[in-house]
Motif scaffolding. Structure first.
Motif, PDB file in Angstrom:
ATOM      1  N   TYR A   1       1.583   0.445  -6.158  1.00 46.32           N
ATOM      2  CA  TYR A   1       0.211   0.671  -5.718  1.00 46.32           C
ATOM      3  C   TYR A   1      -0.386   1.870  -6.461  1.00 46.32           C
ATOM      4  CZ  TYR A   1      -3.749   2.184  -2.938  1.00 46.32           C
ATOM      5  OH  TYR A   1      -4.994   2.597  -2.559  1.00 46.32           O
TER       6      TYR A   1
ATOM      7  N   ARG B   1      -9.488  -8.653   0.870  1.00 48.76           N
ATOM      8  CA  ARG B   1      -9.793  -8.227   2.236  1.00 48.76           C
ATOM      9  C   ARG B   1     -10.001  -9.498   3.061  1.00 48.76           C
ATOM     10  NH1 ARG B   1     -13.566  -3.523   2.243  1.00 48.76           N
ATOM     11  NH2 ARG B   1     -11.586  -2.557   1.710  1.00 48.76           N
TER      12      ARG B   1
ATOM     13  N   ALA C   1      -7.398  -6.757  -5.168  1.00 45.46           N
ATOM     14  CA  ALA C   1      -7.231  -6.568  -3.724  1.00 45.46           C
ATOM     15  C   ALA C   1      -7.988  -7.676  -3.000  1.00 45.46           C
ATOM     16  CB  ALA C   1      -7.774  -5.204  -3.302  1.00 45.46           C
TER      17      ALA C   1
ATOM     18  N   PHE D   1       0.844  -1.190   0.000  1.00 45.69           N
ATOM     19  CA  PHE D   1       0.000   0.000   0.000  1.00 45.69           C
ATOM     20  C   PHE D   1       0.882   1.244   0.000  1.00 45.69           C
ATOM     21  CE2 PHE D   1      -2.148   3.425   2.277  1.00 45.69           C
ATOM     22  CZ  PHE D   1      -3.295   3.547   1.511  1.00 45.69           C
TER      23      PHE D   1
ATOM     24  N   HIS E   1      -2.799  -6.410  -1.711  1.00 39.64           N
ATOM     25  CA  HIS E   1      -2.873  -6.100  -3.142  1.00 39.64           C
ATOM     26  C   HIS E   1      -1.901  -6.967  -3.926  1.00 39.64           C
ATOM     27  CE1 HIS E   1      -5.193  -2.475  -2.219  1.00 39.64           C
ATOM     28  NE2 HIS E   1      -4.412  -2.408  -1.152  1.00 39.64           N
TER      29      HIS E   1
ATOM     30  N   ASP F   1      -6.153  -3.820   2.937  1.00 40.14           N
ATOM     31  CA  ASP F   1      -6.256  -4.896   1.952  1.00 40.14           C
ATOM     32  C   ASP F   1      -4.875  -5.409   1.561  1.00 40.14           C
ATOM     33  OD1 ASP F   1      -8.996  -4.550   1.925  1.00 40.14           O
ATOM     34  OD2 ASP F   1      -9.039  -3.503   0.006  1.00 40.14           O
TER      35      ASP F   1
ATOM     36  N   GLN G   1     -11.890  -5.193  -6.720  1.00 39.38           N
ATOM     37  CA  GLN G   1     -11.192  -4.319  -7.666  1.00 39.38           C
ATOM     38  C   GLN G   1     -10.253  -5.064  -8.612  1.00 39.38           C
ATOM     39  OE1 GLN G   1     -11.657  -0.710  -7.671  1.00 39.38           O
ATOM     40  NE2 GLN G   1     -13.427  -1.413  -6.524  1.00 39.38           N
TER      41      GLN G   1
ATOM     42  N   ASP H   1      -8.395   0.659   1.397  1.00 39.97           N
ATOM     43  CA  ASP H   1      -7.317  -0.040   0.682  1.00 39.97           C
ATOM     44  C   ASP H   1      -6.132  -0.363   1.584  1.00 39.97           C
ATOM     45  OD1 ASP H   1      -8.517  -0.196  -1.789  1.00 39.97           O
ATOM     46  OD2 ASP H   1      -7.062   1.072  -2.814  1.00 39.97           O
TER      47      ASP H   1
ATOM     48  N   LEU I   1      -3.664   1.814  -8.702  1.00 34.44           N
ATOM     49  CA  LEU I   1      -4.758   2.748  -8.428  1.00 34.44           C
ATOM     50  C   LEU I   1      -5.136   3.521  -9.700  1.00 34.44           C
ATOM     51  CD1 LEU I   1      -6.501   3.644  -6.034  1.00 34.44           C
ATOM     52  CD2 LEU I   1      -4.820   5.441  -5.609  1.00 34.44           C
TER      53      LEU I   1
ATOM     54  N   ASP J   1     -13.169   5.075   0.069  1.00 33.13           N
ATOM     55  CA  ASP J   1     -12.698   3.988  -0.792  1.00 33.13           C
ATOM     56  C   ASP J   1     -11.212   3.747  -0.586  1.00 33.13           C
ATOM     57  OD1 ASP J   1     -15.198   3.681  -2.093  1.00 33.13           O
ATOM     58  OD2 ASP J   1     -14.671   5.203  -3.582  1.00 33.13           O
ATOM     59  N   LEU J   2     -10.452   4.824  -0.609  1.00 29.23           N
ATOM     60  CA  LEU J   2      -9.001   4.711  -0.523  1.00 29.23           C
ATOM     61  C   LEU J   2      -8.532   4.344   0.880  1.00 29.23           C
ATOM     62  CD1 LEU J   2      -7.980   7.668  -2.844  1.00 29.23           C
ATOM     63  CD2 LEU J   2      -8.172   5.237  -3.390  1.00 29.23           C
TER      64      LEU J   2
END
Length: 176
Positions: free
Chosen positions: A38, A87, A85, A33, A70, A68, A97, A65, A42, A61-62
């Motif tokens: 990243y 979770r 991503a 992240f 990635h 998460d 995403q 992240d 994005l 939203d961000l």
């Protein structure tokens, strides 16, 4: 973009074994992240998932992240060409995403991204993956072993469905 054309050419040359070709042309990596990778991921998400719907990312939203995990498909020159991503929550996780750059779609890159994400989940003892998939991606996910649960619904202005997959602890050894 010269680098993108190089990757597409590498994938095209090895078309007969598309999954090995995609793997040969790309590295599948975990992305930290906030890192440069990243930021590239994005940008791809914004360009190909949000902007076509007239949407931007919100701070909420961000902020989500950060917790998460990635993953990305990275060229040998360091460009991120797709990603997703995860979770993680105990024995389950939610896939979010996911995307592959349009020039590399239908070449096995998405399937390999999923395989790497699923392998990570198994390493974390996660045995169930769910997602809110775009209805337009249903066939792709079904081919990868995911199943629809329930009816479609609207999310971020377009139809989605809930899909899930039960992972088997030794699926990677059997090539599933």
């Amino acid at each position: 973009m010269l680098i993108l054309k190089k990757v597409v050419a590498q994938v095209e040359v090895r078309k007969k074994n598309k999954f090995m070709a995609a793997e040969a042309a790309l590295d599948f990596v975990q992305i930290d992240f906030g890192s440069n990778e990243y930021q590239q991921l994005l940008s791809l998400r914004l360009r190909y998932l949000r902007e076509p719907l007239g949407l931007q990312f919100s701070e909420k939203d961000l902020a989500s992240d950060e917790s998460d995990v990635h993953f990305g498909a990275r060229t040998t020159d360091g460009l991120i060409m797709g990603g997703l991503a995860l979770r993680v929550d105990g024995l389950a996780c939610r896939l979010r995403q996911m995307l592959v750059h349009p020039d590399l779609r239908r070449r096995g890159v998405g399937k390999l991204l999923l395989k790497h994400a699923e392998a990570y989940c198994l390493e974390q003892n996660v045995l169930h993956i769910s997602m809110h998939a775009r209805l337009s991606a249903k066939d792709f996910y079904e081919k990868c072993g995911y199943r629809q649960i329930g009816d479609s619904f609207v999310e971020v202005t377009i139809p989605h469905i809930i899909m899930n997959k039960q992972l088997e602890k030794f699926q990677n050894l059997r090539g599933k």
